[in-house]
Design a protein around this motif. Structure first.
Motif, short mmCIF file in Angstrom:
data_model
loop_
_atom_site.label_atom_id
_atom_site.label_comp_id
_atom_site.label_asym_id
_atom_site.label_seq_id
_atom_site.Cartn_x
_atom_site.Cartn_y
_atom_site.Cartn_z
N GLU A 399 -79.91 4.83 -34.74
CA GLU A 399 -79.11 4.67 -33.66
C GLU A 399 -79.29 4.83 -32.16
OE1 GLU A 399 -75.45 6.60 -34.79
OE2 GLU A 399 -76.45 8.50 -34.33
N ALA A 400 -80.77 5.19 -32.09
CA ALA A 400 -81.22 5.60 -30.89
C ALA A 400 -81.19 4.51 -29.68
CB ALA A 400 -82.57 6.32 -31.25
N GLY A 401 -81.61 3.26 -30.08
CA GLY A 401 -81.39 2.30 -29.23
C GLY A 401 -80.34 1.99 -28.64
N ARG A 402 -79.30 1.93 -29.30
CA ARG A 402 -78.05 1.49 -28.67
C ARG A 402 -77.24 2.55 -27.82
NH1 ARG A 402 -76.89 1.42 -34.37
NH2 ARG A 402 -75.37 2.58 -34.99
N TYR A 403 -77.73 3.97 -28.63
CA TYR A 403 -76.90 5.01 -27.65
C TYR A 403 -77.87 5.46 -26.48
CZ TYR A 403 -73.16 6.33 -30.83
OH TYR A 403 -72.01 6.44 -31.49
#
Length: 461
Positions: A399-403
């Motif tokens: 979920e790193a990209g969207r966060y």
């Protein structure tokens, strides 16, 4: 400069991959150092037109427009990146836009229409920030969570070193005194640059473009990327769906929500201080490229040590403590800066001599301004680097990209408010000092909201 990447990380990612990722900051920073903050920005305000107050407002409006576009699109791109997997193609795409826009700044000669450098600065700023979203989202894959704070601060310090090297080169070899035509070292500017034509400042665009092109390559060659995921069309559809789900999810993840809102507020103040600090000094003291350049060099030297110290503080005391300490220092510095003018500091409570001793920073007020600037130098790197590691410790890899896209949103969603407040108050009062005072509201407000936020941000409260 070394960093302990840990046994787990070193087995997963080779050292050259870690250094390749850190070199992104080294490649990217000169744009912010010599173009946005210390050389081209003050030139835009003080020499491009005959009306410094109007030019300063135009510069602020440019930053506002950039911020709105970045705020709207960063979460979308971050979510799409999670679905498409690979980050490097996105960084490459925006590199082309950034490099072309920076080269175009060479055309911003005194008396020329300001609309063109404004457009190119907007494009360069947007491309730079979108690239950062994708680069930041790579960080959690490189090292264990215990090491992300040190990695982030070391990379930020490396970036300041790169920015300082370019700034020193500009001041020592390219920026001539408008009266003597010589650089601070008494040399004829390289390439025959004429300060009276603004060439000493305009050249920072092409220089930053070439620097970025050369030094972003190690990241492309050596840093491992996420596996390629869905095709572009499917990634866009899925990414938008994930973004909607993530925004709904934030209602349940209250710690992360509080952190992002706090960061949204205090980063507005940080951005405003960085964007407007150099131009404020140029307008108040009449600093030219050499004075602004020396001031920037001092801040960047201090910033390097600030990041190195903060990396250790972050590892032992945590990212939150590092951010809190930095925000306190920035708030004190902002109060000092806006309270200083010819003949006084601390709003007149401390009178200063107006005598000019000659040479650089000859008045007492200028020396006081630099003293407050040292606090900015110590804190503005760590507050951003440790905010980045704060989030990295609070989210999972998938979920790193969207966060980090939402993180970019939190840094830009209301950053137009800081520059807008500056513009409105300056228009209303005719005083850039009162406009700068609005930055304190953002720094102090974000700090107060951050204090009760859990650490890591996903920790149950």
């Amino acid at each position: 400069m070394t960093i302990d990447i840990g046994k787990e990380a070193s087995a997963r990612v080779p050292a050259r991959g870690i250094w390749g990722w850190m070199f992104f900051d080294w490649a990217a920073q000169p744009f912010f150092t010599v173009v946005t903050t210390f050389i081209f920005g003050p030139y835009f305000v003080s020499r491009l037109t005959a009306d410094p107050v109007s030019a300063q407002t135009t510069w602020s409006n440019m930053a506002t427009i950039s911020s709105v576009i970045i705020a709207v699109l960063s979460p979308v791109l971050g979510s799409i990146a999670d679905q498409s997997g690979a980050r490097k193609p996105w960084i490459g795409f925006f590199a082309v836009i950034k490099i072309a826009s920076l080269f175009a700044l060479w055309g911003a000669a005194p008396g020329s229409p300001v609309i063109y450098p404004v457009i190119f600065m907007i494009l360069a700023s947007i491309a730079a920030e979108f690239s950062i979203v994708f680069n930041d989202s790579m960080m959690p894959r490189l090292v264990p969570k215990d090491d992300v704070g040190r990695l982030s601060n070391t990379a930020w310090g490396l970036g300041y070193l790169g920015g300082m090297i370019v700034l020193i080169a500009v001041v020592a070899l390219l920026a001539g005194n408008p009266q003597t035509g010589k650089t601070i070292l008494g040399l004829t500017p390289l390439f025959g640059l004429d300060a009276n034509l603004g060439e000493d400042a305009r050249v920072t665009g092409p220089i930053s473009a070439v620097w970025y092109l050369l030094f972003v390559l190690p990241m492309f060659f050596f840093t491992p990327d996420a596996p390629r995921g869905k095709p572009f069309g499917a990634a866009v559809r899925s990414g938008l769906h994930e973004l909607r789900a993530t925004l709904g999810e934030l209602r349940r993840r209250r710690g992360i929500s509080r952190f992002l809102i706090a960061r949204m507020i205090y980063q507005d103040g940080v951005n405003g201080l960085l964007i407007l600090g150099g131009t404020f000094a140029a307008g108040m003291f009449g600093w030219a490229t050499i004075e602004i350049g020396i001031y920037g060099i001092v801040l960047n030297v201090v910033a390097i040590f600030g990041c190195l110290i903060a990396g250790r503080v972050d590892r032992h005391l945590g990212s939150k403590t590092t951010v809190v300490i930095s925000l306190v220092m920035l708030t004190v510095a902002a109060i000092g800066i806006i309270s200083t003018g010819p003949g006084f500091t601390l709003f007149g409570l401390v009178p200063l001599s107006t005598a000019d001793s000659g040479g650089l920073f000859g008045t007492a007020a200028e020396k006081a301004y630099i003293l407050y600037g040292l606090l900015v130098g110590l804190a503005f790197g760590p507050v951003q680097a440790s905010s980045r590691s704060y989030l990295a410790r609070s989210v999972s890899l998938d979920e790193a990209g969207r966060y980090f896209g939402i993180y970019a949103l939190s840094g830009r969603a209301t950053s137009f408010m800081a520059t807008l407040f500056f513009s409105l108050v300056t228009y209303w009062s005719g005083s850039a000092r009162l406009g700068m005072a609005t930055l304190i509201l953002f720094l102090a407000g974000g700090l107060l909201l951050l204090l009760p936020t859990p650490y890591p941000a996903d920790k149950a409260t």
